[in-house]
Motif scaffolding. Structure first.
Motif, PDB file in Angstrom:
ATOM      1  N   ILE A  63       0.700  -0.777  -0.243  1.00  0.00           N
ATOM      2  CA  ILE A  63       0.101   0.085  -0.274  1.00  0.00           C
ATOM      3  C   ILE A  63       1.262   1.049  -0.183  1.00  0.00           C
ATOM      4  O   ILE A  63       0.683   2.047  -0.870  1.00  0.00           O
ATOM      5  CB  ILE A  63      -0.733  -0.398   1.180  1.00  0.00           C
ATOM      6  CG1 ILE A  63      -1.793  -1.293   1.342  1.00  0.00           C
ATOM      7  CG2 ILE A  63      -2.058   0.976   0.832  1.00  0.00           C
ATOM      8  CD1 ILE A  63      -2.730  -1.365   2.521  1.00  0.00           C
ATOM      9  N   ALA A  64       1.998   1.178   0.905  1.00  0.00           N
ATOM     10  CA  ALA A  64       3.204   2.271   1.039  1.00  0.00           C
ATOM     11  C   ALA A  64       3.408   2.361  -0.293  1.00  0.00           C
ATOM     12  O   ALA A  64       3.573   3.702  -1.625  1.00  0.00           O
ATOM     13  CB  ALA A  64       3.900   1.853   1.980  1.00  0.00           C
ATOM     14  N   GLY A  65       3.912   1.673  -0.947  1.00  0.00           N
ATOM     15  CA  GLY A  65       4.621   1.877  -2.264  1.00  0.00           C
ATOM     16  C   GLY A  65       3.420   2.423  -3.310  1.00  0.00           C
ATOM     17  O   GLY A  65       3.816   3.973  -4.215  1.00  0.00           O
ATOM     18  N   TYR A  66       2.268   1.803  -3.547  1.00  0.00           N
ATOM     19  CA  TYR A  66       1.541   1.911  -4.237  1.00  0.00           C
ATOM     20  C   TYR A  66       1.442   4.069  -3.977  1.00  0.00           C
ATOM     21  O   TYR A  66       0.547   4.740  -5.056  1.00  0.00           O
ATOM     22  CB  TYR A  66       0.165   1.011  -3.688  1.00  0.00           C
ATOM     23  CG  TYR A  66      -1.395   1.383  -5.274  1.00  0.00           C
ATOM     24  CD1 TYR A  66      -0.875   1.487  -6.303  1.00  0.00           C
ATOM     25  CD2 TYR A  66      -1.625   2.299  -4.705  1.00  0.00           C
ATOM     26  CE1 TYR A  66      -2.265   1.963  -7.178  1.00  0.00           C
ATOM     27  CE2 TYR A  66      -3.759   3.189  -5.366  1.00  0.00           C
ATOM     28  CZ  TYR A  66      -2.821   2.694  -6.925  1.00  0.00           C
ATOM     29  OH  TYR A  66      -3.691   3.840  -7.495  1.00  0.00           O
ATOM     30  N   GLU A  67       0.894   4.105  -2.801  1.00  0.00           N
ATOM     31  CA  GLU A  67      -0.290   5.702  -2.348  1.00  0.00           C
ATOM     32  C   GLU A  67       1.399   6.545  -3.047  1.00  0.00           C
ATOM     33  O   GLU A  67       0.974   7.741  -3.279  1.00  0.00           O
ATOM     34  CB  GLU A  67      -0.177   5.383  -1.005  1.00  0.00           C
ATOM     35  CG  GLU A  67      -1.369   5.397  -0.711  1.00  0.00           C
ATOM     36  CD  GLU A  67      -2.196   5.577  -1.543  1.00  0.00           C
ATOM     37  OE1 GLU A  67      -2.583   6.951  -1.612  1.00  0.00           O
ATOM     38  OE2 GLU A  67      -3.498   4.236  -1.634  1.00  0.00           O
ATOM     39  N   ALA A  68       2.839   6.327  -2.870  1.00  0.00           N
ATOM     40  CA  ALA A  68       4.189   7.122  -3.636  1.00  0.00           C
ATOM     41  C   ALA A  68       3.639   7.101  -4.285  1.00  0.00           C
ATOM     42  O   ALA A  68       4.608   8.024  -5.109  1.00  0.00           O
ATOM     43  CB  ALA A  68       5.039   6.797  -2.790  1.00  0.00           C
ATOM     44  N   ALA A  69       3.171   5.916  -5.391  1.00  0.00           N
ATOM     45  CA  ALA A  69       3.844   6.201  -6.853  1.00  0.00           C
ATOM     46  C   ALA A  69       2.454   6.757  -7.670  1.00  0.00           C
ATOM     47  O   ALA A  69       2.220   6.883  -8.440  1.00  0.00           O
ATOM     48  CB  ALA A  69       3.785   4.494  -7.421  1.00  0.00           C
ATOM     49  N   VAL A  70       1.275   6.322  -6.970  1.00  0.00           N
ATOM     50  CA  VAL A  70       0.029   7.027  -8.018  1.00  0.00           C
ATOM     51  C   VAL A  70      -0.165   8.603  -8.115  1.00  0.00           C
ATOM     52  O   VAL A  70      -0.310   9.005  -8.531  1.00  0.00           O
ATOM     53  CB  VAL A  70      -0.987   6.554  -6.611  1.00  0.00           C
ATOM     54  CG1 VAL A  70      -1.608   8.099  -5.589  1.00  0.00           C
ATOM     55  CG2 VAL A  70      -2.068   6.695  -8.150  1.00  0.00           C
ATOM     56  N   SER A 104       8.152   5.529  -3.902  1.00  0.00           N
ATOM     57  CA  SER A 104       7.738   4.528  -3.968  1.00  0.00           C
ATOM     58  C   SER A 104       8.346   3.305  -3.658  1.00  0.00           C
ATOM     59  O   SER A 104       8.302   2.404  -2.098  1.00  0.00           O
ATOM     60  CB  SER A 104       6.454   3.769  -4.939  1.00  0.00           C
ATOM     61  OG  SER A 104       6.382   3.239  -4.997  1.00  0.00           O
ATOM     62  N   VAL A 105       9.211   3.431  -3.850  1.00  0.00           N
ATOM     63  CA  VAL A 105      10.808   2.609  -3.202  1.00  0.00           C
ATOM     64  C   VAL A 105      10.859   2.752  -1.552  1.00  0.00           C
ATOM     65  O   VAL A 105      11.669   0.744  -1.435  1.00  0.00           O
ATOM     66  CB  VAL A 105      11.810   1.903  -4.240  1.00  0.00           C
ATOM     67  CG1 VAL A 105      12.597   1.372  -3.203  1.00  0.00           C
ATOM     68  CG2 VAL A 105      11.395   1.356  -5.652  1.00  0.00           C
ATOM     69  N   ARG A 106      11.123   3.941  -1.881  1.00  0.00           N
ATOM     70  CA  ARG A 106      11.181   4.411  -0.384  1.00  0.00           C
ATOM     71  C   ARG A 106      10.016   4.410   0.566  1.00  0.00           C
ATOM     72  O   ARG A 106      10.328   3.063   1.993  1.00  0.00           O
ATOM     73  CB  ARG A 106      11.963   5.885  -0.129  1.00  0.00           C
ATOM     74  CG  ARG A 106      12.030   6.399   1.594  1.00  0.00           C
ATOM     75  CD  ARG A 106      13.472   5.756   1.335  1.00  0.00           C
ATOM     76  NE  ARG A 106      14.022   6.837   2.764  1.00  0.00           N
ATOM     77  CZ  ARG A 106      15.220   6.604   3.275  1.00  0.00           C
ATOM     78  NH1 ARG A 106      16.066   5.823   2.459  1.00  0.00           N
ATOM     79  NH2 ARG A 106      15.481   7.205   4.369  1.00  0.00           N
ATOM     80  N   ALA A 107       9.474   4.223   0.637  1.00  0.00           N
ATOM     81  CA  ALA A 107       7.692   4.089   1.434  1.00  0.00           C
ATOM     82  C   ALA A 107       7.856   2.112   1.235  1.00  0.00           C
ATOM     83  O   ALA A 107       7.732   2.534   2.259  1.00  0.00           O
ATOM     84  CB  ALA A 107       6.665   4.284   0.927  1.00  0.00           C
ATOM     85  N   TYR A 108       7.897   1.593  -0.475  1.00  0.00           N
ATOM     86  CA  TYR A 108       7.474   0.630   0.583  1.00  0.00           C
ATOM     87  C   TYR A 108       8.712  -0.508   1.375  1.00  0.00           C
ATOM     88  O   TYR A 108       8.161  -1.193   1.929  1.00  0.00           O
ATOM     89  CB  TYR A 108       8.220  -0.118  -0.794  1.00  0.00           C
ATOM     90  CG  TYR A 108       7.850  -1.724  -0.715  1.00  0.00           C
ATOM     91  CD1 TYR A 108       6.310  -2.806  -1.073  1.00  0.00           C
ATOM     92  CD2 TYR A 108       8.540  -2.744  -1.147  1.00  0.00           C
ATOM     93  CE1 TYR A 108       6.300  -3.391  -1.635  1.00  0.00           C
ATOM     94  CE2 TYR A 108       8.388  -3.941  -0.678  1.00  0.00           C
ATOM     95  CZ  TYR A 108       7.537  -4.870  -1.316  1.00  0.00           C
ATOM     96  OH  TYR A 108       7.109  -5.837  -1.273  1.00  0.00           O
ATOM     97  N   LEU A 109       9.846   0.304   0.930  1.00  0.00           N
ATOM     98  CA  LEU A 109      10.926  -0.417   2.207  1.00  0.00           C
ATOM     99  C   LEU A 109      10.977  -0.010   3.297  1.00  0.00           C
ATOM    100  O   LEU A 109      10.714  -0.840   4.563  1.00  0.00           O
ATOM    101  CB  LEU A 109      12.681  -0.538   1.323  1.00  0.00           C
ATOM    102  CG  LEU A 109      12.517  -1.081   0.231  1.00  0.00           C
ATOM    103  CD1 LEU A 109      14.351  -0.509  -0.780  1.00  0.00           C
ATOM    104  CD2 LEU A 109      12.749  -2.601   0.361  1.00  0.00           C
ATOM    105  N   ALA A 110      10.719   1.234   3.560  1.00  0.00           N
ATOM    106  CA  ALA A 110      10.439   1.530   5.105  1.00  0.00           C
ATOM    107  C   ALA A 110       9.619   0.798   5.826  1.00  0.00           C
ATOM    108  O   ALA A 110       9.709   0.541   7.174  1.00  0.00           O
ATOM    109  CB  ALA A 110      10.057   3.302   5.201  1.00  0.00           C
ATOM    110  N   VAL A 111       8.420   0.918   5.502  1.00  0.00           N
ATOM    111  CA  VAL A 111       8.108  -0.058   5.687  1.00  0.00           C
ATOM    112  C   VAL A 111       7.990  -1.352   6.344  1.00  0.00           C
ATOM    113  O   VAL A 111       7.958  -1.958   7.407  1.00  0.00           O
ATOM    114  CB  VAL A 111       5.829   0.114   5.391  1.00  0.00           C
ATOM    115  CG1 VAL A 111       4.834  -1.163   5.460  1.00  0.00           C
ATOM    116  CG2 VAL A 111       5.595   1.250   5.056  1.00  0.00           C
TER     117      VAL A 111
END
Length: 437
Positions: A63-70, A104-111
């Protein structure tokens, strides 16, 4: 003079690279996200999370990856207001330039890191990932701003995750009743029942954990000719007469995060990816095969992980309602004390089948995203010494995942059939409720 010329050329090259006019396009390589999903899977395997818990980690990271990319893709919609309790998420500043795939990648990995323990596993991966992004020539101010935005999105998602009742369900154990036909711990480690209160976790899109309640399983009755006796004998005979291909299918879809091996007085564990990790691996492989772009890949990870997460909640709701005994227990006690399943029996009740449920949920979502008849080679099990298997569709793969539990001797047929129906309902509901574009 020669030294100044060399310095000028070096500065000119650096300036050109930092001002790469194509950096947005080059940064939007979905391989960055696919690599991150593989890294998260390795971390989950290392930490030995139970399948439902793994699904939670995958979902919030996705969800984090998607929300940052959208934000970098017109026509795509945020999940805010579409998921239960998801009311807000960090937003980019108007008028500022961002590299949203980087965020997006940053958000994905951070979570992912916040929800797992083995932080040291990420060190080399992070260095290589940063170096690969730096090579693209993203302007320094855009790079820093995008990293900060990714961190802000991750913080928003962690706040959302903190209210799903996960912490409140830690530390509770299941009390074995010893009533006829009910679950008891199984060999070889006799582990306590896993996640007996998972139905208390907030679903992502379901109205409640019991929204798609499975039918009551057949009555525990070992009288010859009874419906239950026939189910028991089917599992018993299937394992006794297993073909080599059926054994291969059972092993391919084992997806046991923690298999306990006992040899004499020695005991050691074999760790593998969870069922959810297997299906997110498929999502990444097929995204690559079909040349899906960054946002399409992020969407596939997000929706597939949500389907798996809610699938586990729906399945676990029934598991701890019916508290169904496992084949190994009843067969050893009443049919054949020497009989052994091909796969190690998972430490939770039998009905419905978790793999059947979440495999169908994932398959239905991926079918909507990518099509009905997408043929693919599933290579997710190569790290465990198993060759790829070919499938003509996601549904066919989910059918094989389901029947693998009968071949493995860890389920009765109704748990597979009703589990698949349950997963179908969960995914159909998700497809109706969530609109990403």
């Amino acid at each position: 003079m020669k030294r100044y010329i060399i310095l000028f050329v070096a500065l000119w090259f650096s300036a050109c690279k930092s001002g790469n006019p194509n950096y947005q396009e080059e940064a939007a390589n979905p391989e960055f996200l696919i690599r991150s999903e593989v890294m998260l899977t390795e971390s989950i395997i290392h930490d030995i999370f139970a399948p439902p818990v793994s699904s939670r980690i995958y979902m919030y990271a996705s969800i984090a990856g998607y929300e940052a990319a959208v934000h970098g893709n017109k026509g795509y919609k945020s999940l805010v207001g579409q998921l239960n309790g998801f009311e807000k998420v960090a937003q980019p500043k108007a008028g500022e330039e961002y590299c949203f795939p980087l965020a997006s990648v940053r958000a994905y990995l951070a979570v992912g890191k916040k929800l797992t323990f083995a932080q040291e596993l990420y060190e080399e991966f992070d260095k290589k990932l940063e170096a690969d992004f730096k090579k693209i020539g993203i302007p320094d101010d855009v790079y820093d701003r995008s990293i900060a935005f990714g961190d802000s999105v991750a913080e928003s998602i962690m706040k959302y995750a903190s209210k799903d009742n996960y912490k409140q369900t830690r530390g509770f154990r299941f009390t074995v009743t010893n009533l006829p036909g009910t679950w008891t711990p199984t060999p070889p480690a006799y582990i306590d029942a896993v996640e007996p209160y998972w139905t208390k976790i907030r679903p992502a899109v379901l109205d409640s954990s019991s929204q798609f309640r499975a039918p009551v399983p057949s009555k525990f009755d070992l009288t010859k000719g009874s419906p239950y006796y026939k189910e028991v004998m089917q599992s018993y005979e299937t394992v006794k007469n297993l073909t080599n291909d059926q054994r291969d299918i059972a092993n391919f879809w084992d997806c046991n995060p923690f298999k306990m091996n006992i040899t004499g007085h020695a005991m050691f564990a074999t760790k593998k990816m969870s069922p959810g990790g297997h299906w997110l691996g498929i999502a990444g492989q097929v995204s690559r095969q079909l040349n899906k772009n960054y946002i399409e890949t992020a969407e596939a990870f997000a929706l597939t992980s949500i389907a798996i997460f809610d699938g586990f909640i729906s399945c676990w709701d029934e598991k701890y309602r019916s508290i169904r005994i496992r084949p190994e227990t009843v067969i050893n006690a009443s049919i054949d004390k020497t009989w052994m399943p091909v796969l190690q029996t998972p430490p939770f009740p039998e009905y419905t089948s978790g793999h059947s449920t979440i495999s169908r949920s994932a398959a239905v979502v991926l079918t909507k995203l990518f099509g009905d008849n997408v043929a693919f080679n599933d290579s997710t099990e190569i790290p465990y010494g198993l060759p790829p298997r070919k499938f003509t569709s996601f549904i066919q793969a989910s059918d094989e995942a389901s029947i693998s539990r009968l071949y493995g001797g860890i389920h009765f047929w109704p748990a597979l059939d009703e589990g698949a129906k349950q997963g179908q309902k969960v995914a159909t509901w998700l497809n109706q409720k969530i609109k990403t574009h």
